[in-house]
Motif scaffolding. Structure first.
Motif, mmCIF file in Angstrom:
data_model
loop_
_atom_site.group_PDB
_atom_site.id
_atom_site.type_symbol
_atom_site.label_atom_id
_atom_site.label_comp_id
_atom_site.label_asym_id
_atom_site.label_seq_id
_atom_site.Cartn_x
_atom_site.Cartn_y
_atom_site.Cartn_z
ATOM 1 N N LYS A 19 10.760 4.102 8.864
ATOM 2 C CA LYS A 19 11.296 5.478 8.878
ATOM 3 C C LYS A 19 11.301 6.420 7.722
ATOM 4 O O LYS A 19 11.323 5.569 6.451
ATOM 5 C CB LYS A 19 12.542 5.716 9.428
ATOM 6 N N ILE A 20 11.237 7.548 7.825
ATOM 7 C CA ILE A 20 11.185 8.523 6.606
ATOM 8 C C ILE A 20 12.325 9.543 7.068
ATOM 9 O O ILE A 20 12.171 10.123 8.020
ATOM 10 C CB ILE A 20 9.698 8.886 6.119
ATOM 11 N N SER A 21 12.886 10.071 6.012
ATOM 12 C CA SER A 21 13.836 11.465 6.308
ATOM 13 C C SER A 21 12.910 12.510 6.086
ATOM 14 O O SER A 21 12.055 12.682 5.509
ATOM 15 C CB SER A 21 15.072 11.139 5.352
ATOM 16 N N ARG A 22 13.414 13.568 6.967
ATOM 17 C CA ARG A 22 12.871 15.068 6.536
ATOM 18 C C ARG A 22 12.903 15.434 5.353
ATOM 19 O O ARG A 22 11.974 16.017 4.605
ATOM 20 C CB ARG A 22 13.601 15.821 7.711
ATOM 21 N N LYS A 23 14.078 15.282 4.576
ATOM 22 C CA LYS A 23 14.605 15.792 3.202
ATOM 23 C C LYS A 23 13.217 15.225 2.074
ATOM 24 O O LYS A 23 12.643 15.973 1.420
ATOM 25 C CB LYS A 23 15.669 15.591 2.703
ATOM 26 N N GLU A 64 2.045 3.235 5.282
ATOM 27 C CA GLU A 64 2.957 2.249 5.800
ATOM 28 C C GLU A 64 4.041 1.899 4.692
ATOM 29 O O GLU A 64 5.175 1.730 4.792
ATOM 30 C CB GLU A 64 2.382 0.931 6.377
ATOM 31 N N GLU A 65 3.661 1.502 3.483
ATOM 32 C CA GLU A 65 4.323 1.285 2.287
ATOM 33 C C GLU A 65 5.179 2.223 2.167
ATOM 34 O O GLU A 65 6.230 1.818 1.140
ATOM 35 C CB GLU A 65 3.520 0.609 1.303
ATOM 36 N N ASP A 66 4.967 3.639 2.365
ATOM 37 C CA ASP A 66 5.932 4.561 1.978
ATOM 38 C C ASP A 66 7.142 4.663 2.744
ATOM 39 O O ASP A 66 7.927 5.557 2.809
ATOM 40 C CB ASP A 66 5.109 5.941 1.646
ATOM 41 N N LEU A 67 7.125 3.949 3.952
ATOM 42 C CA LEU A 67 8.134 3.897 4.933
ATOM 43 C C LEU A 67 9.424 3.213 4.637
ATOM 44 O O LEU A 67 9.072 1.958 4.149
ATOM 45 C CB LEU A 67 7.595 3.577 6.353
ATOM 46 N N ILE A 68 10.681 3.471 4.937
ATOM 47 C CA ILE A 68 11.723 2.447 4.847
ATOM 48 C C ILE A 68 11.783 1.454 6.041
ATOM 49 O O ILE A 68 11.816 2.088 6.957
ATOM 50 C CB ILE A 68 13.065 3.556 4.779
ATOM 51 N N LYS A 69 11.929 0.352 5.753
ATOM 52 C CA LYS A 69 12.107 -0.657 6.721
ATOM 53 C C LYS A 69 13.084 -0.671 7.363
ATOM 54 O O LYS A 69 14.163 -0.408 6.866
ATOM 55 C CB LYS A 69 11.628 -2.084 6.119
#
Length: 146
Positions: A116-120, A141-146
């Protein structure tokens, strides 16, 4: 973690996708989507809810999010691209959404949550790029929080 949808869930996704296809035929935002986009989107929403034991609420029109997880409202983005990249249309990044969840499928039956990734963070750290049909944020994919 991967989760497989059963026959009932796939039939429900197919039925709801047909309704969304009919409902969105007059809206320009859906004009350039691939034919199975609504199915993949709904199936991804069902899979995420099943994965986290959340209640799936289909077709709630007028809201900018797909699922509430805890106190956060997420828009779920599902793709089948081989690069496992998430594309978030610029128009989707609006008030009322706390973040985005990336789901991936290879076959339309088995789904995996990439993160996931936050809107902010999206607004602060990423730049909108011109994509094939509309401006979008492109998240690896590597920029997303697991």
């Amino acid at each position: 973690m991967k989760i497989e949808l059963n026959e009932y869930e796939l039939k429900m996704a197919t039925y709801l996708a047909e309704l969304r296809d009919k409902d969105s035929s007059g809206h320009h935002k859906m004009g350039h989507q691939v034919p199975h986009a609504n199915f993949m989107g709904i199936a991804g929403e069902i899979a995420y809810c099943k994965m986290h034991n959340l209640y799936f609420t289909p077709m709630a029109s007028g809201r900018p999010y797909d699922v509430i997880h805890g106190v956060y409202k997420f828009d779920i983005k599902t793709s089948d691209n081989p690069h496992r990249t998430t594309f978030i249309n610029e128009g989707c990044v609006r008030e009322g959404v706390d973040g985005f969840i990336s789901m991936h499928t290879d076959d339309g039956r088995e789904y995996e949550c990439l993160g996931k990734i936050s809107r902010k963070r999206l607004l602060n750290d990423y730049v909108v790029k011109d994509c094939r049909y509309s401006p979008a944020y492109i998240i690896a994919e590597e920029d997303l929080i697991k």
